[in-house]
Design a protein around this motif. Structure first.
Motif, short mmCIF file in Angstrom:
data_model
loop_
_atom_site.label_atom_id
_atom_site.label_comp_id
_atom_site.label_asym_id
_atom_site.label_seq_id
_atom_site.Cartn_x
_atom_site.Cartn_y
_atom_site.Cartn_z
N THR A 394 0.84 -1.30 -0.02
CA THR A 394 -0.05 0.01 -0.02
C THR A 394 1.11 1.18 -0.02
O THR A 394 1.59 1.42 1.05
N TYR A 395 1.11 2.02 -1.24
CA TYR A 395 1.81 3.00 -1.13
C TYR A 395 1.17 4.47 -1.02
O TYR A 395 0.30 4.67 -1.52
N LYS A 396 1.62 5.20 -0.01
CA LYS A 396 0.93 6.40 -0.08
C LYS A 396 1.88 7.60 -0.09
O LYS A 396 3.05 7.79 0.25
N ALA A 397 1.65 8.36 -1.15
CA ALA A 397 2.36 9.51 -1.29
C ALA A 397 1.73 10.83 -0.64
O ALA A 397 0.50 11.23 -0.64
N VAL A 398 2.58 11.55 0.38
CA VAL A 398 2.05 12.26 1.48
C VAL A 398 2.35 13.82 0.73
O VAL A 398 3.27 14.18 0.72
N VAL A 399 1.17 14.21 0.19
CA VAL A 399 1.37 15.77 -0.46
C VAL A 399 1.21 16.72 0.34
O VAL A 399 0.31 17.02 1.20
N LEU A 400 2.33 17.45 0.75
CA LEU A 400 2.56 18.75 1.43
C LEU A 400 3.55 19.57 0.68
O LEU A 400 4.30 19.35 -0.08
N PRO A 401 3.13 20.96 0.94
CA PRO A 401 3.97 21.96 0.35
C PRO A 401 5.35 21.76 0.65
O PRO A 401 5.58 21.62 1.87
N SER A 402 6.24 22.19 -0.42
CA SER A 402 7.78 21.97 -0.01
C SER A 402 7.93 23.79 0.62
O SER A 402 7.61 24.73 0.31
N VAL A 403 8.87 23.55 1.54
CA VAL A 403 9.22 24.57 2.51
C VAL A 403 10.90 24.76 2.05
O VAL A 403 11.49 23.92 1.45
N GLY A 404 11.49 25.91 2.89
CA GLY A 404 12.94 26.09 2.49
C GLY A 404 13.92 25.13 3.21
O GLY A 404 14.93 24.87 3.10
N SER A 405 13.27 24.39 4.37
CA SER A 405 14.01 23.37 5.01
C SER A 405 13.84 22.06 4.52
O SER A 405 12.65 21.51 4.68
N ALA A 406 14.89 21.47 4.36
CA ALA A 406 14.80 20.12 4.09
C ALA A 406 14.37 19.21 5.29
O ALA A 406 13.46 18.18 5.05
N LEU A 407 14.84 19.57 6.20
CA LEU A 407 14.47 18.75 7.42
C LEU A 407 12.88 18.94 7.95
O LEU A 407 12.42 17.86 8.04
N VAL A 408 12.39 20.01 7.38
CA VAL A 408 10.84 20.37 7.70
C VAL A 408 10.10 19.40 6.68
O VAL A 408 9.07 18.43 6.97
N ASN A 409 10.66 19.42 5.47
CA ASN A 409 10.12 18.45 4.40
C ASN A 409 10.00 17.06 4.78
O ASN A 409 9.08 16.56 4.12
N HIS A 410 11.19 16.75 5.39
CA HIS A 410 11.22 15.26 5.91
C HIS A 410 10.37 14.89 6.94
O HIS A 410 9.90 13.75 7.13
N PHE A 411 10.34 15.70 8.09
CA PHE A 411 9.76 15.68 9.33
C PHE A 411 8.26 15.62 9.47
O PHE A 411 7.46 14.88 9.92
N ALA A 412 7.85 16.61 8.36
CA ALA A 412 6.20 16.79 8.46
C ALA A 412 5.43 15.50 8.19
O ALA A 412 4.48 15.54 8.99
N PRO A 413 5.72 14.88 7.26
CA PRO A 413 4.90 13.62 6.89
C PRO A 413 5.04 12.79 8.01
O PRO A 413 4.03 12.08 8.16
N LEU A 414 6.02 12.54 8.75
CA LEU A 414 6.03 11.90 10.11
C LEU A 414 4.78 12.23 10.93
O LEU A 414 3.92 11.38 11.37
N LEU A 415 4.38 13.42 11.07
CA LEU A 415 3.32 13.91 11.82
C LEU A 415 1.98 13.95 11.14
O LEU A 415 0.84 13.37 11.96
N THR A 416 1.80 14.10 9.99
CA THR A 416 0.61 14.08 9.46
C THR A 416 0.26 12.98 8.92
O THR A 416 -1.18 12.61 8.82
N ASP A 417 0.94 12.01 8.60
CA ASP A 417 0.45 10.64 8.32
C ASP A 417 0.52 9.66 9.35
O ASP A 417 0.10 8.42 9.28
#
Length: 445
Positions: A394-417
Motif C-alpha cells: 500500500t503506497y501512500k504519497a504524502v502531499v505537502l507543500p515544499s518549504v525551504g527546510s529539507a528537515l521540515v520537508n522530511h519531518f512533516a509527513p511523520l506527523l501528518t501521516d
C-alpha cells in the motif's frame, strides 16, 4: 476503557509529549557512579547497558531486564497510564554473523486492545536519534528531554509509542546495535543489523513473563526514516532470519532504501551530521574500510567523526548543520564522490540497498512528495521494486507543500501521516486484509 477514553488518553499524551516535555525531565550527570557505568556528554549511562562478556546462543534471548520508569505517565485504576515498561537487553546477530547485545524496552499497555483477536505486539524501530548512547529510544522513554551544556536529546519516538499504547497495542522498541549498549558504536543505517535488532526485539518481548503477549499475538512493525529503513529491511529478511515471527503488517515511512541517493541529499543539509554517523557505522561494520577513509579525511573530517560519534540529533543540528563534506576531505571531494570512486566503499553501500528482496506480509510505504532529505524518488522506487516482486504494497504519497527546510520537508509527513499509518497497522493486526495499490503505481506521485 472505552474507545472515547482511549482517544482522549492518546490526545492527552500527544499534547504532553509535544508541549510539556521541557517541564518534565532534565537528565544530566557529571561522573559515573560505578566502574561499569559510562558517561556520554555529561549523561550517565546506567550499568544495565554494559553487556556481559558472554551472550546466550539464541537470537532474541533475554540477557537481562529491569523495570523502566516512564517519564510521561499518569496513575490509573488498572495501573499506570499508558502502561508498565520494562528495560531489555537481548541477544542478536550482526551483519558479520557475530553475536551482539541490543537494548530496548517493552511496554505493557493499560488500555484494552481496541481491535479483534488477541492483544497484538508492535516493534517500533526509531527514527534517527544520533549515535551517542544517551540518545537511545529506551532512555528517551525515561528522559524525553535531555538538555545540558554538552548534549540535546529529544525522545520524539515516544509519540508513536504512546499512540499505539492508547489503542491497546503492546509495544517493544529497539535501540539498535550499538545505540544504548556501550560495547560498540551504533551501526547507523546498516540494514542487516537494524533488521535483526527489530526482529529479535519481537522474540525478546515474547519471552518476558507476566505480559499479555502470547504466541497467538499478531505482530506488526512500525518505523519512519531510519526506522522506516529498519522495518523495510526486517520485512525483507523475516523469512530467512526469523521465520518464527510472522508479520501481520509493516509500516515503512520515508525509508532510506538507496544510500547513494540519500548520502548526496543530506550533504550540506541541516542534518549533514548524519554523514558522519553513516561513515562511523560503515567503519564499525567493516574495519577494513578504515584505512581507505583515513586516506581521504583531513584533520577536520577525522575530528568531526569522533565528535559526532557521541552526538544526538540536537547536537548535530547545532554543531554541523549545513556542513559540506568537501570540508572534511584532503582533496575537496565530497564523501559521495569518494564512495563512488572507491570500489570497496561502493560495494558496502550497495549491500545496504533495500528493495532487492520481496517483503513478508503486507507493507504500507509512505513518503512525502516534497521530502528532499530522504528523497521521495528513492523511497517511491522501493515501492515500485517491491510491487514488481509481487509484494502486497500500500503506497501512500504524502502531499505537502515544499518549504525551504529539507528537515521540515522530511519531518512533516511523520506527523501528518502518523494517525493513518497507525490505523492501517491496527487494521492488519485485527485481521482485516490490506488492499494493495501496486496497479496504480505507474501514475502515482
Amino acid at each position: 476503557m472505552s474507545t472515547r477514553q482511549r482517544r482522549l488518553l492518546g490526545a492527552a499524551f500527544t499534547v504532553v509529549a509535544c508541549l510539556g516535555a521541557q517541564a518534565l525531565v532534565i537528565a544530566t550527570a557529571s561522573a559515573a557512579t560505578a566502574s561499569d557505568e559510562v558517561v556520554s556528554r555529561g549523561v550517565t549511562i546506567p550499568a544495565f547497558y554494559n553487556p556481559p562478556a558472554t551472550l546466550p546462543a539464541a537470537n532474541g534471548a533475554l540477557v537481562r531486564s529491569e523495570p523502566l520508569p516512564l517519564a510521561l505517565s499518569l496513575p490509573g485504576l488498572d495501573g499506570p497510564l499508558p502502561g508498565t515498561a520494562t528495560r531489555l537487553m537481548y541477544k542478536s546477530t550482526d551483519s558479520n554473523g557475530q553475536p551482539v547485545a541490543v537494548t530496548g524496552a517493552y511496554i505493557e499497555p493499560s488500555a484494552d486492545w481496541s481491535g479483534s483477536g488477541p492483544r497484538p505486539l508492535v516493534a517500533v524501530a526509531p527514527g534517527t536519534v544520533g549515535q551517542g548512547d544517551q540518545c537511545s529510544a529506551s532512555m528517551g522513554l525515561e528522559h524525553p528531554l535531555v538538555f545540558n551544556s554538552q548534549t540535546v536529546s529529544v525522545g520524539y519516538e515516544d509519540l508513536s509509542i504512546y499512540r499505539l499504547l492508547a489503542e491497546g497495542v503492546a509495544v517493544v522498541v529497539t535501540d539498535y546495535v550499538g545505540l544504548g549498549a556501550t560495547d560498540r558504536l551504533h551501526t547507523y543505517v546498516n540494514r542487516v543489523d537494524e533488521a535483526h535488532a527489530v526482529l529479535d526485539a519481537v522474540r525478546a518481548a515474547r519471552s518476558l513473563t507476566g505480559t499479555s503477549v502470547t504466541a497467538a499475538s499478531p505482530v506488526g512493525l512500525y518505523g519512519y526514516s531510519q526506522g522506516g529503513g529498519a522495518t523495510a529491511a526486517a520485512a525483507e529478511l523475516q523469512s530467512s532470519y526469523a521465520p518464527d515471527v510472522t508479520l501481520s503488517g509493516t509500516y515503512a515511512g520515508a525509508p532510506p532504501a538507496d544510500l547513494t541517493s540519500v548520502t548526496k541529499a543530506i550533504d550540506g543539509s541541516e542534518l549533514a551530521g548524519a554523514l558522519g554517523w553513516s561513515l562511523n557505522g560503515f567503519l564499525q561494520s567493516d574495519p577494513e574500510l578504515k584505512p581507505l577513509a583515513e586516506a581521504h579525511l583531513n584533520d577536520a573530517g577525522k575530528a568531526a567523526l569522533t565528535d559526532l560519534s557521541t552526538m544526538c540529533v540536537g547536537d548535530a543540528l547545532l554543531g554541523y548543520a549545513y556542513t559540506k563534506s568537501t570540508s572534511w576531505t584532503t582533496d575537496g571531494q565530497s564523501l559521495s564522490s569518494i564512495i563512488a570512486s572507491t570500489p570497496a566503499f561502493q560495494a558496502f553501500v550497495d549491500q545496504q540497498r533495500i528493495g532487492t528482496l520481496k517483503p513478508s506480509g503486507p507493507v504500507r510505504l509512505a513518503t512525502g512528495v516534497s521530502d528532499n532529505l530522504v528523497p521521495h524518488a528513492q523511497a517511491r522506487q522501493l515501492a515500485v521494486d517491491w510491487c514488481a516482486k509481487g509484494a502486497d504494497v500500500t503506497y501512500k504519497a504524502v502531499v505537502l507543500p515544499s518549504v525551504g527546510s529539507a528537515l521540515v520537508n522530511h519531518f512533516a509527513p511523520l506527523l501528518t501521516d502518523q494517525g493513518d499509518a497507525i490505523s492501517w497497522l491496527t487494521d492488519r493486526l485485527s485481521g482485516r486484509p490490506a488492499i494493495s495499490n501496486c496497479w496504480t503505481m505507474p501514475v502515482q506521485l
